[in-house]
Design a protein around this motif. Structure first.
Motif, PDB file in Angstrom:
ATOM      1  N   GLN A 297      26.895  33.651  44.410  1.00 50.42           N
ATOM      2  CA  GLN A 297      28.057  34.769  44.321  1.00 50.42           C
ATOM      3  C   GLN A 297      27.824  35.685  45.473  1.00 50.42           C
ATOM      4  O   GLN A 297      28.810  35.917  46.047  1.00 50.42           O
ATOM      5  CB  GLN A 297      27.983  35.525  42.992  1.00 50.42           C
ATOM      6  CG  GLN A 297      28.050  34.681  41.605  1.00 50.42           C
ATOM      7  CD  GLN A 297      27.951  35.403  40.528  1.00 50.42           C
ATOM      8  OE1 GLN A 297      27.948  36.738  40.575  1.00 50.42           O
ATOM      9  NE2 GLN A 297      28.095  34.826  39.336  1.00 50.42           N
ATOM     10  N   LYS A 298      26.730  36.004  45.706  1.00 54.07           N
ATOM     11  CA  LYS A 298      26.189  36.928  47.023  1.00 54.07           C
ATOM     12  C   LYS A 298      26.917  36.258  48.031  1.00 54.07           C
ATOM     13  O   LYS A 298      27.375  36.876  48.971  1.00 54.07           O
ATOM     14  CB  LYS A 298      25.076  37.570  46.692  1.00 54.07           C
ATOM     15  CG  LYS A 298      24.784  38.394  47.949  1.00 54.07           C
ATOM     16  CD  LYS A 298      23.201  38.792  48.029  1.00 54.07           C
ATOM     17  CE  LYS A 298      22.813  39.839  49.065  1.00 54.07           C
ATOM     18  NZ  LYS A 298      21.294  40.183  49.283  1.00 54.07           N
ATOM     19  N   SER A 299      26.471  35.096  48.294  1.00 51.48           N
ATOM     20  CA  SER A 299      26.948  34.450  49.576  1.00 51.48           C
ATOM     21  C   SER A 299      28.411  34.448  50.017  1.00 51.48           C
ATOM     22  O   SER A 299      28.839  34.794  51.117  1.00 51.48           O
ATOM     23  CB  SER A 299      26.627  32.813  49.430  1.00 51.48           C
ATOM     24  OG  SER A 299      25.101  32.736  49.184  1.00 51.48           O
ATOM     25  N   VAL A 300      29.286  34.415  48.883  1.00 58.19           N
ATOM     26  CA  VAL A 300      30.634  34.665  49.317  1.00 58.19           C
ATOM     27  C   VAL A 300      30.950  36.023  49.830  1.00 58.19           C
ATOM     28  O   VAL A 300      31.779  35.701  50.816  1.00 58.19           O
ATOM     29  CB  VAL A 300      31.363  34.397  47.922  1.00 58.19           C
ATOM     30  CG1 VAL A 300      32.972  34.495  48.206  1.00 58.19           C
ATOM     31  CG2 VAL A 300      31.241  33.044  47.445  1.00 58.19           C
ATOM     32  N   LYS A 301      30.458  36.801  49.252  1.00 57.95           N
ATOM     33  CA  LYS A 301      30.855  38.289  49.825  1.00 57.95           C
ATOM     34  C   LYS A 301      30.119  38.400  51.229  1.00 57.95           C
ATOM     35  O   LYS A 301      30.865  39.169  51.956  1.00 57.95           O
ATOM     36  CB  LYS A 301      30.168  39.336  48.827  1.00 57.95           C
ATOM     37  CG  LYS A 301      30.903  39.337  47.514  1.00 57.95           C
ATOM     38  CD  LYS A 301      30.185  40.052  46.318  1.00 57.95           C
ATOM     39  CE  LYS A 301      31.084  40.281  45.126  1.00 57.95           C
ATOM     40  NZ  LYS A 301      31.256  38.979  44.371  1.00 57.95           N
TER      41      LYS A 301
ATOM     42  N   SER B 126      38.374  39.808  44.244  1.00 54.13           N
ATOM     43  CA  SER B 126      39.122  39.812  45.552  1.00 54.13           C
ATOM     44  C   SER B 126      38.733  39.791  47.024  1.00 54.13           C
ATOM     45  O   SER B 126      38.901  40.749  47.559  1.00 54.13           O
ATOM     46  CB  SER B 126      40.442  40.402  45.420  1.00 54.13           C
ATOM     47  OG  SER B 126      41.176  40.124  44.360  1.00 54.13           O
ATOM     48  N   PRO B 127      37.690  39.031  47.348  1.00 52.36           N
ATOM     49  CA  PRO B 127      37.340  39.024  48.764  1.00 52.36           C
ATOM     50  C   PRO B 127      38.371  39.179  49.589  1.00 52.36           C
ATOM     51  O   PRO B 127      39.207  38.090  49.751  1.00 52.36           O
ATOM     52  CB  PRO B 127      36.489  37.860  48.866  1.00 52.36           C
ATOM     53  CG  PRO B 127      35.903  37.392  47.552  1.00 52.36           C
ATOM     54  CD  PRO B 127      37.162  37.955  46.851  1.00 52.36           C
TER      55      PRO B 127
ATOM     56  N   ASP C  87      37.631  33.657  39.465  1.00 54.96           N
ATOM     57  CA  ASP C  87      37.670  33.161  40.691  1.00 54.96           C
ATOM     58  C   ASP C  87      39.069  32.531  40.959  1.00 54.96           C
ATOM     59  O   ASP C  87      39.835  32.868  41.912  1.00 54.96           O
ATOM     60  CB  ASP C  87      36.731  32.062  40.915  1.00 54.96           C
ATOM     61  CG  ASP C  87      35.280  32.513  41.078  1.00 54.96           C
ATOM     62  OD1 ASP C  87      34.999  33.431  41.682  1.00 54.96           O
ATOM     63  OD2 ASP C  87      34.367  31.681  40.759  1.00 54.96           O
ATOM     64  N   VAL C  88      39.640  32.283  39.926  1.00 63.11           N
ATOM     65  CA  VAL C  88      40.864  31.520  40.094  1.00 63.11           C
ATOM     66  C   VAL C  88      41.748  32.647  40.181  1.00 63.11           C
ATOM     67  O   VAL C  88      43.027  32.529  40.822  1.00 63.11           O
ATOM     68  CB  VAL C  88      41.209  30.656  38.659  1.00 63.11           C
ATOM     69  CG1 VAL C  88      42.586  30.202  38.480  1.00 63.11           C
ATOM     70  CG2 VAL C  88      40.581  29.295  38.516  1.00 63.11           C
ATOM     71  N   VAL C  89      41.830  33.638  39.312  1.00 62.84           N
ATOM     72  CA  VAL C  89      42.664  34.892  39.349  1.00 62.84           C
ATOM     73  C   VAL C  89      42.639  35.285  40.910  1.00 62.84           C
ATOM     74  O   VAL C  89      43.773  35.536  41.447  1.00 62.84           O
ATOM     75  CB  VAL C  89      41.966  35.687  38.408  1.00 62.84           C
ATOM     76  CG1 VAL C  89      43.025  37.215  38.751  1.00 62.84           C
ATOM     77  CG2 VAL C  89      42.454  35.396  37.086  1.00 62.84           C
ATOM     78  N   SER C  90      41.594  35.405  41.445  1.00 67.37           N
ATOM     79  CA  SER C  90      41.467  35.869  42.929  1.00 67.37           C
ATOM     80  C   SER C  90      42.015  35.190  43.883  1.00 67.37           C
ATOM     81  O   SER C  90      42.883  35.353  44.732  1.00 67.37           O
ATOM     82  CB  SER C  90      40.062  36.265  43.401  1.00 67.37           C
ATOM     83  OG  SER C  90      39.446  37.177  42.439  1.00 67.37           O
ATOM     84  N   LEU C  91      41.784  33.672  43.615  1.00 64.93           N
ATOM     85  CA  LEU C  91      42.262  32.591  44.541  1.00 64.93           C
ATOM     86  C   LEU C  91      43.899  32.566  44.509  1.00 64.93           C
ATOM     87  O   LEU C  91      44.555  31.985  45.243  1.00 64.93           O
ATOM     88  CB  LEU C  91      41.752  31.192  44.264  1.00 64.93           C
ATOM     89  CG  LEU C  91      40.021  31.178  44.619  1.00 64.93           C
ATOM     90  CD1 LEU C  91      39.683  29.941  44.284  1.00 64.93           C
ATOM     91  CD2 LEU C  91      40.048  31.181  46.089  1.00 64.93           C
ATOM     92  N   THR C  92      44.326  32.820  43.186  1.00 62.85           N
ATOM     93  CA  THR C  92      45.893  33.002  42.964  1.00 62.85           C
ATOM     94  C   THR C  92      46.445  33.762  43.922  1.00 62.85           C
ATOM     95  O   THR C  92      47.668  33.842  44.538  1.00 62.85           O
ATOM     96  CB  THR C  92      46.212  33.186  41.691  1.00 62.85           C
ATOM     97  OG1 THR C  92      45.506  32.455  40.622  1.00 62.85           O
ATOM     98  CG2 THR C  92      47.835  33.378  41.593  1.00 62.85           C
ATOM     99  N   GLN C  93      45.701  35.034  44.361  1.00 58.55           N
ATOM    100  CA  GLN C  93      46.258  35.863  45.338  1.00 58.55           C
ATOM    101  C   GLN C  93      46.123  35.537  46.862  1.00 58.55           C
ATOM    102  O   GLN C  93      46.788  35.846  47.560  1.00 58.55           O
ATOM    103  CB  GLN C  93      45.712  37.240  45.056  1.00 58.55           C
ATOM    104  CG  GLN C  93      45.817  37.733  43.623  1.00 58.55           C
ATOM    105  CD  GLN C  93      47.217  37.992  43.141  1.00 58.55           C
ATOM    106  OE1 GLN C  93      48.126  38.317  44.055  1.00 58.55           O
ATOM    107  NE2 GLN C  93      47.575  37.582  42.019  1.00 58.55           N
TER     108      GLN C  93
END
Length: 557
Positions: free
Chosen positions: A273-277, A307-308, A331-337
């Motif tokens: 998870q930290k890697s994504v940020k 939301s990255p 994740d899906v909620v963020s990727l929707t944006q």
């Protein structure tokens, strides 16, 4: 993605072979047949291995041939002409491709003696040749003679630690190098600085591929420190190095100085998870990025929550691969944006994220804002009827779609009619995969109707395998219409591994259809049992079409 190495002879000795010149003269026919068995292997593991009795020869591999400067011009020209004539290649002075040629140590020796006659060589590919391992020093000692080299590919050569050291020294002699591929050589791991230590600011390297090299966390730290010096780097592939996730902080810092990067592949690298940020903080500096592959990092789930923001700034991103990343509902909620803002996106892979099934309705419905999308892979996502309906409605607005994979989503069965408008309007669809979708007879009859009315004319690959609920009448209707898919090259109607069924009379319709499909090469119908009469018809068909069409039926219990 798994693949295994070709086995050597059981006694460990190398069998007599013709010279590599003659093998290369046979050209692509030799290499292509082997490449089918030796292509991409993400699960390959390499080991140090000395090739039996030939190990004694490696110490004598340094050529005693005179260098071009020591040879009379006429004699040198004669050697060059003979070499080119044997190879049958006019442009061999710039490109020497011996990929997957089963080179022996004797072949390597012969190649080394010819390198001095190729001063303009720009590309050298000796990948997938096991006996390169332990003999590379004989090539690297001549590297100064091919100082114009721009591409060096040594993937899966079983390089030893000594090879790695020798390569690091030799790279000083090729300042114009633009591409280096060392993938699938496990001894690169832990020794990466020995190879790349001479890369300095101003390096011309464009492509650096280190797939499955057993890179350590320290190697990852080194890559992070090296990246700011590689001001021309466009492709960085560190996939299948599971230990570098711990050094991603350093890599992400280095990426902030890699503004020319266009392809970043970190598949199966132990990302969290930290890697994504950490990566998201670097994305704002990667304005030229075209392809991002974070797939097969199962600990990554949850990393896209909160939301990255910088992912959405990748305005040139054309390929996003997030398959098998354990994406969460958050994740899906963020990727929707995020995803609908990637206006240049052409390929999207969200496969094998099963939590999408109940949470992706909004995301899938917003795919309509990506009209340039050509490939959508969403197989094995546990889609529900509502999410499949949202996808079907959005797909009507994807006129450029060429590849659609919905395999392993059971909700498609009985509901294929929801895709009817998409199937009618898709003039570009080349690949349609509906494997293990619980399709029923009505679904395949609908598909046959769409084909009959002239739609799906561009379809090249159709996968209907593992749909065991379709009755013989359904297969008959389908086989009577499939001949209209004139560009079809592959068709798979195989049964599940646990299922065997007697093949009905529809098989005759299939045989008739195949004779009217000019491009077809592969028919998959595993576990269909042919009665003796149909078996005889297939044998007759095979005799008439053995050079062009392969029926893989294996119908024996």
């Amino acid at each position: 993605m798994s693949e295994t190495r070709k086995e050597k002879s059981s006694d460990g000795e190398t069998k007599p072979q013709t010279s590599f010149v003659n093998k290369f003269f046979r050209g692509s026919k030799l290499r292509s047949s082997k490449a089918e068995r030796r292509k991409e292997g993400n699960d390959l593991r390499t080991t140090d291995c000395q090739p039996g009795d030939e190990t004694q020869e490696t110490a004598t591999l340094v050529t005693a041939k005179p260098l071009p400067s020591e040879m009379e011009p006429g004699r040198r020209m004669e050697k060059n002409e003979q070499f080119l004539q044997k190879l049958g290649k006019n442009a061999v002075d710039k490109c020497l491709d011996l990929n997957n040629c089963r080179l022996t140590t004797a072949d390597v020796r012969e190649m080394v003696t010819l390198l001095p006659f190729l001063p303009d060589l720009e590309k050298l590919d000796i990948s997938w040749n096991d006996f390169i391992g332990g003999t590379l020093h004989s090539i690297t000692e001549q590297m100064h003679l091919v100082s114009k080299l721009k591409s060096l590919r040594l993937s899966s050569c079983r390089l030893t630690t000594d090879d790695v050291r020798a390569l690091g020294e030799a790279l000083k002699a090729v300042p114009d190098l633009e591409e280096l591929n060392l993938s699938w050589n496990s001894n690169v791991g832990g020794n990466l600085p020995l190879i790349l230590q001479n890369f300095q600011a101003g390096s011309k390297i464009h492509v650096l591929e280190l797939v499955d090299c057993a890179l350590t966390s320290e190697d990852g730290e080194f890559v992070g420190q090296l990246l700011p010096m590689l001001q021309s780097l466009e492709v960085l592939d560190l996939s299948i190095n599971r230990n570098i996730g711990g050094s991603l902080d350093s890599i992400a810092q280095g990426l902030k100085r890699a503004s020319t990067l266009k392809v970043l592949k970190l598949q199966s690298c132990g990302l969290s998870q930290k890697s994504v940020k950490l990566l998201d903080a670097a994305f704002r500096y990667l304005g030229e990025l075209r392809k991002l592959d974070l797939s097969c990092n199962k600990e990554l789930g949850g990393g896209f929550e909160d939301s990255p923001a910088q992912v959405a700034t990748l305005e040139h991103l054309a390929v996003l691969d997030l398959h098998q990343c354990s994406l969460t509902v958050g994740d899906v909620v963020s990727l929707t944006q995020i995803i609908p803002l990637l206006s240049s996106l052409r390929e999207l892979d969200l496969s094998a994220n099963k939590k999408m099934g109940s949470s992706s309705e909004n995301l899938l419905s917003r795919l309509r804002f990506l009209p340039a999308l050509t490939s959508l892979l969403i197989n094995n996502c546990a889609l529900e009827r509502e999410t499949f309906t949202a996808l079907a409605e959005a797909s009507v607005h994807l006129p450029a779609l060429e590849v659609l994979s919905l395999s392993w989503n059971k909700c498609v069965g009985g509901n294929l009619k929801l895709l009817l408008e998409t199937l009618k309007l898709s003039t570009s669809l080349h690949v349609l995969r509906l494997s293990s979708c619980s399709l029923v007879t009505e679904d395949v009859a609908l598909l046959a109707s769409v084909i009959h009315t002239g739609h799906l004319a561009r379809l090249q690959k159709l996968d209907l395998s593992y749909n065991d609920s379709i009755c013989d009448a359904g297969w008959a209707i389908f086989c009577q219409n499939v001949w209209l898919l004139k560009e079809l090259t592959e068709l798979d109607i195989s049964l599940r591994p646990s299922t065997f069924r007697d093949c009905g009379q529809w098989f005759r319709h299939l045989l008739c259809a195949v004779t009217r499909l000019p491009e077809i090469t592969e028919i998959g119908m595993k576990r269909w049992i042919l009665p003796p009469s149909l078996e005889e018809e297939l044998q007759c068909f095979d005799r008439d079409h053995r050079s062009s069409i392969h029926f893989d039926h294996g119908g024996r219990q």
